[in-house]
Motif scaffolding. Structure first.
Motif, PDB file in Angstrom:
ATOM      1  N   SER A  78       4.170   3.179   6.117  1.00  0.00           N
ATOM      2  CA  SER A  78       3.769   1.814   5.771  1.00  0.00           C
ATOM      3  C   SER A  78       4.857   0.814   6.157  1.00  0.00           C
ATOM      4  O   SER A  78       4.560  -0.312   6.581  1.00  0.00           O
ATOM      5  CB  SER A  78       3.475   1.709   4.270  1.00  0.00           C
ATOM      6  N   THR A  84       0.841  -1.192   0.000  1.00  0.00           N
ATOM      7  CA  THR A  84       0.000   0.000   0.000  1.00  0.00           C
ATOM      8  C   THR A  84       0.881   1.249   0.000  1.00  0.00           C
ATOM      9  O   THR A  84       0.654   2.194  -0.765  1.00  0.00           O
ATOM     10  CB  THR A  84      -0.933   0.015   1.227  1.00  0.00           C
ATOM     11  N   VAL A 112      -4.755  -0.085  -3.769  1.00  0.00           N
ATOM     12  CA  VAL A 112      -5.248   0.892  -2.796  1.00  0.00           C
ATOM     13  C   VAL A 112      -4.308   2.093  -2.736  1.00  0.00           C
ATOM     14  O   VAL A 112      -4.744   3.255  -2.752  1.00  0.00           O
ATOM     15  CB  VAL A 112      -5.383   0.243  -1.402  1.00  0.00           C
ATOM     16  N   GLY A 113      -2.997   1.819  -2.677  1.00  0.00           N
ATOM     17  CA  GLY A 113      -2.030   2.917  -2.642  1.00  0.00           C
ATOM     18  C   GLY A 113      -2.067   3.757  -3.900  1.00  0.00           C
ATOM     19  O   GLY A 113      -1.990   4.992  -3.850  1.00  0.00           O
ATOM     20  N   LEU A 170       1.654   4.175  -3.029  1.00  0.00           N
ATOM     21  CA  LEU A 170       1.632   5.630  -2.840  1.00  0.00           C
ATOM     22  C   LEU A 170       2.849   6.289  -3.487  1.00  0.00           C
ATOM     23  O   LEU A 170       2.733   7.300  -4.183  1.00  0.00           O
ATOM     24  CB  LEU A 170       1.614   5.966  -1.344  1.00  0.00           C
ATOM     25  N   ALA A 178      -5.769  10.281  -6.085  1.00  0.00           N
ATOM     26  CA  ALA A 178      -6.616  11.291  -5.456  1.00  0.00           C
ATOM     27  C   ALA A 178      -5.779  12.463  -4.939  1.00  0.00           C
ATOM     28  O   ALA A 178      -6.144  13.628  -5.102  1.00  0.00           O
ATOM     29  CB  ALA A 178      -7.405  10.667  -4.311  1.00  0.00           C
ATOM     30  N   ALA A 179      -4.634  12.147  -4.334  1.00  0.00           N
ATOM     31  CA  ALA A 179      -3.778  13.204  -3.798  1.00  0.00           C
ATOM     32  C   ALA A 179      -3.174  14.050  -4.909  1.00  0.00           C
ATOM     33  O   ALA A 179      -2.992  15.269  -4.765  1.00  0.00           O
ATOM     34  CB  ALA A 179      -2.673  12.587  -2.934  1.00  0.00           C
ATOM     35  N   LEU A 237       2.336  11.890   0.663  1.00  0.00           N
ATOM     36  CA  LEU A 237       2.405  10.566   0.038  1.00  0.00           C
ATOM     37  C   LEU A 237       3.720   9.877   0.387  1.00  0.00           C
ATOM     38  O   LEU A 237       3.749   8.674   0.678  1.00  0.00           O
ATOM     39  CB  LEU A 237       2.260  10.688  -1.481  1.00  0.00           C
ATOM     40  N   LEU A 272      -4.639   4.235  -5.941  1.00  0.00           N
ATOM     41  CA  LEU A 272      -5.854   5.049  -5.952  1.00  0.00           C
ATOM     42  C   LEU A 272      -5.726   6.259  -5.026  1.00  0.00           C
ATOM     43  O   LEU A 272      -6.151   7.370  -5.362  1.00  0.00           O
ATOM     44  CB  LEU A 272      -7.056   4.191  -5.539  1.00  0.00           C
ATOM     45  N   ALA A 273      -5.129   6.027  -3.848  1.00  0.00           N
ATOM     46  CA  ALA A 273      -4.922   7.134  -2.914  1.00  0.00           C
ATOM     47  C   ALA A 273      -3.975   8.168  -3.504  1.00  0.00           C
ATOM     48  O   ALA A 273      -4.173   9.386  -3.365  1.00  0.00           O
ATOM     49  CB  ALA A 273      -4.374   6.610  -1.586  1.00  0.00           C
ATOM     50  N   GLY A 323       3.508   8.778   3.897  1.00  0.00           N
ATOM     51  CA  GLY A 323       2.687   7.569   3.984  1.00  0.00           C
ATOM     52  C   GLY A 323       3.466   6.336   3.618  1.00  0.00           C
ATOM     53  O   GLY A 323       3.288   5.256   4.225  1.00  0.00           O
TER      54      GLY A 323
END
Length: 402
Positions: free
Chosen positions: A162, A10, A135-136, A14, A142-143, A155, A138-139, A158
């Motif tokens: 992780s 994940t 998931v990462g 990012l 968005a960012a 990011l 998609l995040a 993050g």
């Protein structure tokens, strides 16, 4: 330990989506500097696989893995502290070294803790890893819509967190039994058995060389399909991200079911021949996508992407089993470390191979698939005489998955 893959990937999802953008827009590096940084960091990372594997043969595996996860976290966090090119290069290299080491160690953990069920265990782990990567990603998407320096920095933070999370989960996992650190129970000390060296095992080294070719499906999705689709076909450019989604969805949905076809060493060995056929078909379908017309080109590209994904999953199953089955019990870490060099070599040679295929057109893609198919057949013959060796006989133990 299975959830370590999800948490780890994940964070990687990012960072992978924004790393080049971060170095360009936040750190202020030129395109040439970014390219050099990525190349040099990757070169240093090559050493991570054999070094990590060798260390894991001598010390408790979970503790070694925690150390490398913390190292990755520190390297990622350190990138936030500077825009100095030399320091960014050092921190990226350290992170790359830790990443390749951790990759080998998680595979070694699966082999030791799952015993005969290692192929299924790895399949579940890979499924969770792909889910985490999605998931990462998609995040990150968005960012990136914010397009601010703070978004890039969060990011990256993050990604570092992780690795901290992965280390914490690893700390709660049971240490698996290790053949290389077995303690004699008799009063009379047993003679020390010197672990074999993979660097002196010509058959295993040849096997690793063939693996570097079979791993080239990775370059197909990262470089080959995007460049070929937009430069040589009539397919709409919007199809490219959809093909990447197709790859991810197929892996998440089919990797575990496919793993049962390679659950034993002999079964994995038999899969090499159908794998050759799938690679050849994927190359032909890619070549056929040069046909005129958006619809037929899109269909051929989709068929090729699906075939390369199927080949990727079959090869993953075969590779998990054979890389362990061909290694002596007392030197599993060292052997897996050398096997990890195959993926590192592919990261350098793969993009060159697919760009050469693109440059030569449909014939190039047909040849690309044929070369990998022939390599499958070579590997099938190469490892045949080593198959009678018994596979890892460590019984499965209960692992904390909290």
């Amino acid at each position: 330990m299975l959830w370590v893959a999800f948490v780890d990937r994940t964070g990687s999802g990012l960072w992978a989506a924004v790393s080049v953008l971060y170095f360009t827009y936040v750190a202020g590096l030129s395109v040439a500097q970014v390219g050099t940084l990525v190349a040099l960091a990757g070169a240093v990372g090559i050493a991570g696989a054999p070094v990590g594997g060798r260390i894991a043969d001598r010390f408790p595996l979970t503790r070694v893995l925690i150390v490398f996860q913390v190292l990755r976290a520190l390297a990622s966090a350190a990138l936030l502290t500077t825009d100095n090119y030399a320091l960014l290069l050092v921190y990226s290299a350290v992170g790359s070294f830790g990443d390749r080491s951790a990759n080998v160690l998680t595979k070694l953990y699966a082999a030791r803790v799952a015993g005969p069920d290692r192929v299924r265990y790895q399949a579940v782990s890979r499924t969770l890893a792909n889910a985490g990567w999605a998931v990462g990603g998609l995040a990150a998407a968005a960012a990136l819509a914010l397009a601010t320096t703070a978004a890039y920095q969060w990011l990256l933070a993050g990604d570092a967190l992780s690795f901290v999370g992965a280390a914490l989960v690893t700390a709660r996992c049971t240490e698996p039994p290790s053949p290389s650190r077995t303690v004699a129970t008799s009063k009379e000390p047993a003679p020390a058995e010197r672990p074999g060296s993979p660097w002196k095992d010509r058959t295993y080294l040849a096997y690793v060389a063939t693996e570097s070719v079979l791993f080239m499906d990775d370059a197909v999705f990262k470089v080959g399909i995007p460049l070929w689709a937009v430069s040589a076909t009539d397919a709409p450019h919007g199809l490219v991200p959809l093909l990447m989604v197709l790859n991810n969805v197929m892996v998440v949905g089919l990797q575990v079911p496919l793993a049962r076809f390679g659950a034993t060493t002999k079964a994995a060995h038999r899969l090499l021949l159908p794998l050759a056929a799938v690679f050849a078909a994927a190359g032909v379908a890619m070549a056929a996508s040069a046909v005129h017309g958006a619809v037929p080109a899109s269909i051929c590209l989709t068929v090729s992407a699906a075939a390369f994904t199927l080949a990727e999953m079959i090869h993953a199953t075969v590779s998990w089993e054979l890389s362990i089955a061909l290694a002596p019990d007392q030197a599993q870490g060292a052997y897996l470390g050398v096997h990890g060099l195959a993926q590192s070599a592919q990261r350098s040679a793969g993009p060159l191979a697919v760009t050469a295929a693109i440059a030569t057109g449909p014939v190039g893609w047909t040849a690309f698939g044929a070369v990998i198919a022939v390599t499958c057949c070579v590997q099938h013959r190469l490892v045949r005489d080593r198959l009678p060796r018994p596979a890892l006989s460590v019984p499965p133990v209960t692992v904390s998955e909290h």
